[in-house]
Write an enzyme that holds these catalytic residues in place. Structure first.
Site, PDB file in Angstrom:
ATOM      1  N   ASP A   1       0.859  -1.175   0.000  1.00 48.14           N
ATOM      2  CA  ASP A   1       0.000   0.000   0.000  1.00 48.14           C
ATOM      3  C   ASP A   1       0.902   1.234   0.000  1.00 48.14           C
ATOM      4  O   ASP A   1       2.135   1.116  -0.017  1.00 48.14           O
ATOM      5  CB  ASP A   1      -0.936  -0.031   1.210  1.00 48.14           C
TER       6      ASP A   1
ATOM      7  N   HIS B   1      -1.861   1.421   6.435  1.00 47.92           N
ATOM      8  CA  HIS B   1      -2.396   2.516   7.257  1.00 47.92           C
ATOM      9  C   HIS B   1      -3.509   1.984   8.142  1.00 47.92           C
ATOM     10  O   HIS B   1      -4.040   0.891   7.916  1.00 47.92           O
ATOM     11  CB  HIS B   1      -2.962   3.625   6.363  1.00 47.92           C
TER      12      HIS B   1
ATOM     13  N   HIS C   1      -8.125   5.423   6.699  1.00 44.01           N
ATOM     14  CA  HIS C   1      -9.405   5.199   6.032  1.00 44.01           C
ATOM     15  C   HIS C   1      -9.562   3.691   5.865  1.00 44.01           C
ATOM     16  O   HIS C   1      -8.651   2.926   6.182  1.00 44.01           O
ATOM     17  CB  HIS C   1      -9.465   5.889   4.656  1.00 44.01           C
TER      18      HIS C   1
ATOM     19  N   HIS D   1      -2.358  -0.235  -3.932  1.00 49.74           N
ATOM     20  CA  HIS D   1      -2.834   1.111  -3.591  1.00 49.74           C
ATOM     21  C   HIS D   1      -3.568   1.779  -4.738  1.00 49.74           C
ATOM     22  O   HIS D   1      -3.064   1.848  -5.872  1.00 49.74           O
ATOM     23  CB  HIS D   1      -1.653   1.999  -3.201  1.00 49.74           C
TER      24      HIS D   1
ATOM     25  N   GLU E   1      -8.351  -2.428   6.417  1.00 50.67           N
ATOM     26  CA  GLU E   1      -7.575  -3.152   5.409  1.00 50.67           C
ATOM     27  C   GLU E   1      -6.618  -4.154   6.048  1.00 50.67           C
ATOM     28  O   GLU E   1      -6.381  -5.241   5.512  1.00 50.67           O
ATOM     29  CB  GLU E   1      -6.843  -2.148   4.526  1.00 50.67           C
TER      30      GLU E   1
ATOM     31  N   GLU F   1      -0.064   4.654   1.746  1.00 52.06           N
ATOM     32  CA  GLU F   1      -0.219   5.661   2.784  1.00 52.06           C
ATOM     33  C   GLU F   1       0.776   5.485   3.931  1.00 52.06           C
ATOM     34  O   GLU F   1       1.120   6.440   4.628  1.00 52.06           O
ATOM     35  CB  GLU F   1      -1.648   5.650   3.333  1.00 52.06           C
TER      36      GLU F   1
END
Length: 276
Positions: free
Chosen positions: A8, A104, A115, A60, A134, A10
């Site tokens: 990912d 994240h 998020h 991502h 996630e 972030e």
């Protein structure tokens, strides 16, 4: 040892804002380099621990962020979308371990760029009535295949979230959240060196693999938009709990695949920006 990496963005070293992680952000191209180098650090650690192959899934956003020409040439790369299994595309029972690079924390947590999958469009997710994002979804899916998760890199809130799911997972905090778009950064060279050494150590001391399971589990998603929830019951097995909440039961991998379909429906009926 076959190693799977879900990457990912972030939670990558040095990145704190949507301009760092979303095209056409002013620092997105630099963010792609930073992402690729964090992944390279994990790849190096994996091979030092005895990996025979590494598969990296670009997980991502547009899923075409990693730079193939800068990626360690020993690793294979899955790039682009749509993918039936999204962030876990390519993960199968043949892999002996999974790594999460650049992750994240879930929606509602005061972490960097926190998020759950769709920015503000998803308010909450529960797996068997436990709040999940996630990180938890990937961990549960990997466990259902009998694949242990050995490493997570990200900010301190993402590391804490993974430890809550599985205290045995090694974590590397590459930044410390000050707010949703601000962090105290670990120096780049130090962060990458720690990712490399922690990956090597984690793979040399792998925990016992979880037992594969096809047990039925329950996924509940609360959306910001009642419009999304109104469309999803057209999918067999999906039920509305209230105007903004849907629920479905299935084995974990089927739930993950269904959830990826939820995201495609939600994308079609909304136009919310990812973080603001």
């Amino acid at each position: 040892m076959k190693v799977y990496i879900s990457a990912d963005m972030e939670g990558i070293t040095g990145l704190v804002d949507s301009d760092d992680v979303q095209p056409p952000g002013r620092d997105y191209e630099r963010g792609r380099v930073m992402m690729t180098e964090d992944v390279n650090a994990a790849i190096r650690g994996a091979y030092q621990a005895g990996a025979t192959s590494v598969l990296v899934n670009d997980a991502h956003g547009p899923m075409r962020n990693l730079l193939p020409d800068l990626l360690d040439p020993r690793a294979a790369l899955i790039k682009g979308r749509p993918k039936p299994l999204g962030m876990i595309e390519g993960l199968t029972a043949e892999y002996e371990v999974a790594l999460c690079v650049g992750f994240h924390s879930r929606a509602g947590v005061l972490g960097v760029l926190s998020h759950s999958f769709m920015g503000h469009e998803i308010e909450d997710i529960w797996l068997d009535d436990e709040p999940v994002g996630e990180i938890g979804m990937l961990h549960a899916a990997a466990a259902s295949l009998g694949v242990p998760v050995a490493l997570l890199t990200g900010d301190d809130t993402a590391c804490a979230e993974m430890k809550a799911w599985d205290p045995g997972v090694s974590t590397v905090a590459v930044k410390y959240a000050k707010d949703r778009f601000a962090a105290q950064l670990v120096p780049v060279a130090e962060a990458r060196a720690t990712i490399e050494t922690t990956t090597e150590t984690a793979l040399r001391t792998l925990p016992q693999a979880p037992t594969p399971s096809n047990a039925v589990r329950r996924l509940t998603v609360r959306w910001q938009s009642a419009s999304v929830a109104s469309h999803l019951p057209a999918i067999p097995g999906v039920h509305k709990r209230d105007d903004r909440t849907v629920t479905v039961e299935a084995p974990m991998l089927d739930l993950y695949r269904l959830f990826c379909l939820f995201l495609r429906v939600a994308t079609a009926v909304t136009s919310n920006p990812p973080y603001c």
